[in-house]
Design a protein around this motif. Structure first.
Motif, PDB file in Angstrom:
ATOM      1  N   MET A 231       0.840  -1.198   0.000  1.00 43.76           N
ATOM      2  CA  MET A 231       0.000   0.000   0.000  1.00 43.76           C
ATOM      3  C   MET A 231       0.874   1.247   0.000  1.00 43.76           C
ATOM      4  N   LEU A 232       0.411   2.272  -0.666  1.00 41.32           N
ATOM      5  CA  LEU A 232       1.155   3.517  -0.774  1.00 41.32           C
ATOM      6  C   LEU A 232       0.632   4.524   0.253  1.00 41.32           C
ATOM      7  N   TYR A 233       1.572   5.206   0.932  1.00 44.11           N
ATOM      8  CA  TYR A 233       1.205   6.211   1.932  1.00 44.11           C
ATOM      9  C   TYR A 233       1.848   7.546   1.563  1.00 44.11           C
ATOM     10  N   TYR A 234       1.097   8.635   1.664  1.00 44.67           N
ATOM     11  CA  TYR A 234       1.621   9.955   1.342  1.00 44.67           C
ATOM     12  C   TYR A 234       1.083  11.027   2.296  1.00 44.67           C
ATOM     13  N   LYS A 235       0.374  10.617   3.337  1.00 42.17           N
ATOM     14  CA  LYS A 235      -0.135  11.523   4.355  1.00 42.17           C
ATOM     15  C   LYS A 235       0.166  10.960   5.739  1.00 42.17           C
ATOM     16  N   ASP A 236       0.419  11.850   6.687  1.00 37.31           N
ATOM     17  CA  ASP A 236       0.584  11.458   8.084  1.00 37.31           C
ATOM     18  C   ASP A 236       1.680  10.400   8.250  1.00 37.31           C
ATOM     19  N   LEU A 237       2.803  10.604   7.565  1.00 37.44           N
ATOM     20  CA  LEU A 237       3.857   9.589   7.540  1.00 37.44           C
ATOM     21  C   LEU A 237       4.516   9.376   8.899  1.00 37.44           C
ATOM     22  N   GLU A 238       4.666  10.430   9.673  1.00 35.82           N
ATOM     23  CA  GLU A 238       5.288  10.286  10.993  1.00 35.82           C
ATOM     24  C   GLU A 238       4.493   9.331  11.872  1.00 35.82           C
ATOM     25  N   ASN A 239       3.183   9.501  11.902  1.00 38.52           N
ATOM     26  CA  ASN A 239       2.345   8.604  12.703  1.00 38.52           C
ATOM     27  C   ASN A 239       2.341   7.190  12.142  1.00 38.52           C
ATOM     28  N   LYS A 240       2.404   7.091  10.812  1.00 41.73           N
ATOM     29  CA  LYS A 240       2.420   5.767  10.190  1.00 41.73           C
ATOM     30  C   LYS A 240       3.653   4.989  10.620  1.00 41.73           C
ATOM     31  N   ILE A 241       4.778   5.669  10.781  1.00 40.23           N
ATOM     32  CA  ILE A 241       6.014   5.002  11.184  1.00 40.23           C
ATOM     33  C   ILE A 241       6.049   4.727  12.687  1.00 40.23           C
ATOM     34  N   LEU A 242       5.719   5.724  13.488  1.00 40.99           N
ATOM     35  CA  LEU A 242       5.956   5.640  14.925  1.00 40.99           C
ATOM     36  C   LEU A 242       4.769   5.169  15.760  1.00 40.99           C
ATOM     37  N   HIS A 243       3.555   5.303  15.231  1.00 38.16           N
ATOM     38  CA  HIS A 243       2.388   5.029  16.077  1.00 38.16           C
ATOM     39  C   HIS A 243       1.369   4.089  15.440  1.00 38.16           C
ATOM     40  N   SER A 244       1.787   3.334  14.447  1.00 42.58           N
ATOM     41  CA  SER A 244       0.886   2.359  13.821  1.00 42.58           C
ATOM     42  C   SER A 244       0.687   1.168  14.746  1.00 42.58           C
ATOM     43  N   GLU A 245      -0.213   0.289  14.400  1.00 43.25           N
ATOM     44  CA  GLU A 245      -0.474  -0.900  15.219  1.00 43.25           C
ATOM     45  C   GLU A 245       0.756  -1.795  15.301  1.00 43.25           C
ATOM     46  N   ILE A 246       1.476  -1.933  14.190  1.00 39.96           N
ATOM     47  CA  ILE A 246       2.675  -2.777  14.220  1.00 39.96           C
ATOM     48  C   ILE A 246       3.747  -2.136  15.104  1.00 39.96           C
ATOM     49  N   ALA A 247       3.818  -0.800  15.097  1.00 38.27           N
ATOM     50  CA  ALA A 247       4.786  -0.120  15.947  1.00 38.27           C
ATOM     51  C   ALA A 247       4.495  -0.384  17.422  1.00 38.27           C
ATOM     52  N   LYS A 248       3.220  -0.408  17.773  1.00 33.55           N
ATOM     53  CA  LYS A 248       2.824  -0.623  19.168  1.00 33.55           C
ATOM     54  C   LYS A 248       3.133  -2.042  19.647  1.00 33.55           C
ATOM     55  N   SER A 249       3.238  -2.983  18.710  1.00 33.91           N
ATOM     56  CA  SER A 249       3.446  -4.378  19.095  1.00 33.91           C
ATOM     57  C   SER A 249       4.901  -4.826  18.991  1.00 33.91           C
ATOM     58  N   CYS A 250       5.803  -3.908  18.631  1.00 36.63           N
ATOM     59  CA  CYS A 250       7.214  -4.274  18.450  1.00 36.63           C
ATOM     60  C   CYS A 250       8.096  -3.560  19.480  1.00 36.63           C
ATOM     61  N   ASP A 251       9.368  -3.981  19.532  1.00 33.97           N
ATOM     62  CA  ASP A 251      10.272  -3.426  20.542  1.00 33.97           C
ATOM     63  C   ASP A 251      11.501  -2.737  19.948  1.00 33.97           C
ATOM     64  N   LYS A 252      11.567  -2.632  18.603  1.00 31.76           N
ATOM     65  CA  LYS A 252      12.707  -1.942  18.005  1.00 31.76           C
ATOM     66  C   LYS A 252      12.340  -1.411  16.622  1.00 31.76           C
ATOM     67  N   LEU A 253      12.798  -0.177  16.356  1.00 31.27           N
ATOM     68  CA  LEU A 253      12.665   0.406  15.025  1.00 31.27           C
ATOM     69  C   LEU A 253      14.058   0.627  14.461  1.00 31.27           C
ATOM     70  N   PHE A 254      14.306   0.065  13.294  1.00 34.29           N
ATOM     71  CA  PHE A 254      15.580   0.225  12.592  1.00 34.29           C
ATOM     72  C   PHE A 254      15.359   1.210  11.452  1.00 34.29           C
ATOM     73  N   VAL A 255      16.105   2.312  11.438  1.00 34.89           N
ATOM     74  CA  VAL A 255      15.916   3.375  10.458  1.00 34.89           C
ATOM     75  C   VAL A 255      17.189   3.570   9.642  1.00 34.89           C
ATOM     76  N   ILE A 256      17.049   3.539   8.329  1.00 35.66           N
ATOM     77  CA  ILE A 256      18.096   3.991   7.421  1.00 35.66           C
ATOM     78  C   ILE A 256      17.518   5.176   6.667  1.00 35.66           C
ATOM     79  N   SER A 257      18.177   6.331   6.773  1.00 31.85           N
ATOM     80  CA  SER A 257      17.650   7.533   6.132  1.00 31.85           C
ATOM     81  C   SER A 257      18.800   8.332   5.535  1.00 31.85           C
ATOM     82  N   GLY A 258      18.594   8.806   4.306  1.00 30.74           N
ATOM     83  CA  GLY A 258      19.625   9.616   3.659  1.00 30.74           C
ATOM     84  C   GLY A 258      20.056  10.763   4.553  1.00 30.74           C
TER      85      GLY A 258
END
Length: 339
Positions: A1-28
């Motif tokens: 699925m493509l996302y183009y709105k509310d990206l910060e919440n999609k990354i940090l506060h989604s359901e999968i985010a709430k059920s996990c214990d680590k976020l790995f980020v690679i960013s330019g």
């Protein structure tokens, strides 16, 4: 699925985010303001963040110092720099070291990348591709160093000769704009600029902004962002007036203070719409309170005069861009060198 709105919440506060214990980020590119928000997460949630384009551009000293400060102060956040150029933007959530889902796209881990709807996109990583992504993660991690590593190389600016009259040539180097806090008459406006909050109709005392002139824009067309909606195109998603979209940016000051800035208002230069002033967000008096504190804890209802800046030792602020929507503002005082 493509996302183009509310990206910060999609990354940090989604359901999968709430059920996990680590976020790995690679960013330019990486910004300090988003990393600061990670302090609201429980210590059991770990964040590993890799600044990808260090391997190409190195990193500016102000941003580096801020990232080191956050790395040292947030026990659940690790910040590293890739020694090989990495322009990818990947966000992957893990639970017990097992990848559970992720996003990939064009959005950097910055305010500029994640808080502007429609500007960037992210898509779900397919489960069947996760093994390949894990291999890529390991490659980037193995070619990265911690931000605290003594081998970190800072980016250098090439300085050029300048004229003493800032009205004629308002810059210190090829990429640094010297923005005067005085008007054309050489005075501080009584009801605008640093004294904006002293005029009638404002909701908060201490409101302030830094003026962006046509001359600055012409000299530095890549320093100040064009407005998102121009030429009469109406933004139906806008919560404000049409064609007056404001951009949030990150500001890092010479003393290490960081805040969210706002490129607001509009002025037309050669047929293109640009912002006409730089303020702060979410309140415009964050900037005003900060400047007044540096001038000697001046009261919010005190009208700042030129003599106050002269006593402090500086009548201008030097502005440069050091990352994706990240600006460095120098308001340091050295009376022997400034006028």
């Amino acid at each position: 699925m493509l996302y183009y709105k509310d990206l910060e919440n999609k990354i940090l506060h989604s359901e999968i985010a709430k059920s996990c214990d680590k976020l790995f980020v690679i960013s330019g590119y990486v910004g300090a303001e988003l990393i600061k928000t990670l302090s609201s997460f429980p210590l059991s949630t770990q964040f590993e963040i890799i600044y990808g384009m260090y391997g190409s551009d190195n990193i500016s000293e102000p941003l580096h110092k801020k990232l080191v400060e956050l790395h040292n102060s947030l026990p659940n956040v690790s910040i590293s720099y890739s020694t090989v150029p990495i322009h990818s933007k990947i966000y992957c959530w893990f639970y017990n070291d097992e990848a559970k889902g992720g996003l990939i796209g064009s959005a950097n881990f910055t305010i500029n990348g994640l808080r502007k709807d429609f500007k960037e996109t992210l898509s779900d990583i397919k489960p069947e591709s996760m093994n390949e992504y894990n291999k890529y993660f390991m490659y980037v991690r193995n070619h990265s160093i911690l931000c605290t590593d003594p081998r970190v190389t800072l980016r250098k600016h090439k300085h050029v000769s300048t004229k003493s009259d800032t009205k004629e040539q308002p810059y210190l180097s090829d990429r640094i704009c010297r923005a005067s806090l005085l008007d054309k008459k050489g005075k501080i406006p009584l009801k605008s600029g640093l004294n904006w909050g002293c005029s009638k109709g404002h909701v908060a005392k201490g409101d302030a902004y830094i003026r962006i002139t046509t001359k600055y824009i012409r000299l530095f067309p890549d320093l100040f962002p064009q407005k998102k909606y121009v030429n009469g195109i109406v933004n139906e998603e806008s919560k404000g007036k049409a064609n007056r979209e404001n951009d949030e940016v990150e500001l890092i000051w010479d003393d290490g203070t960081s805040m969210i800035g706002l490129m607001e208002g509009q002025t037309t230069v050669d047929g293109v719409i640009y912002p006409k002033q730089l303020s702060s967000s979410p309140q415009k008096n964050i900037l005003g309170k900060y400047i007044r504190k540096r001038l000697g804890n001046l009261p919010l209802d005190y009208i700042i005069r030129k003599k106050d800046l002269q006593k402090y030792g500086r009548t201008h602020i030097d502005i440069s861009k050091i990352g994706d929507g990240i600006y460095y503002l120098d308001f340091s005082s050295n009376k022997k060198k400034t006028k």
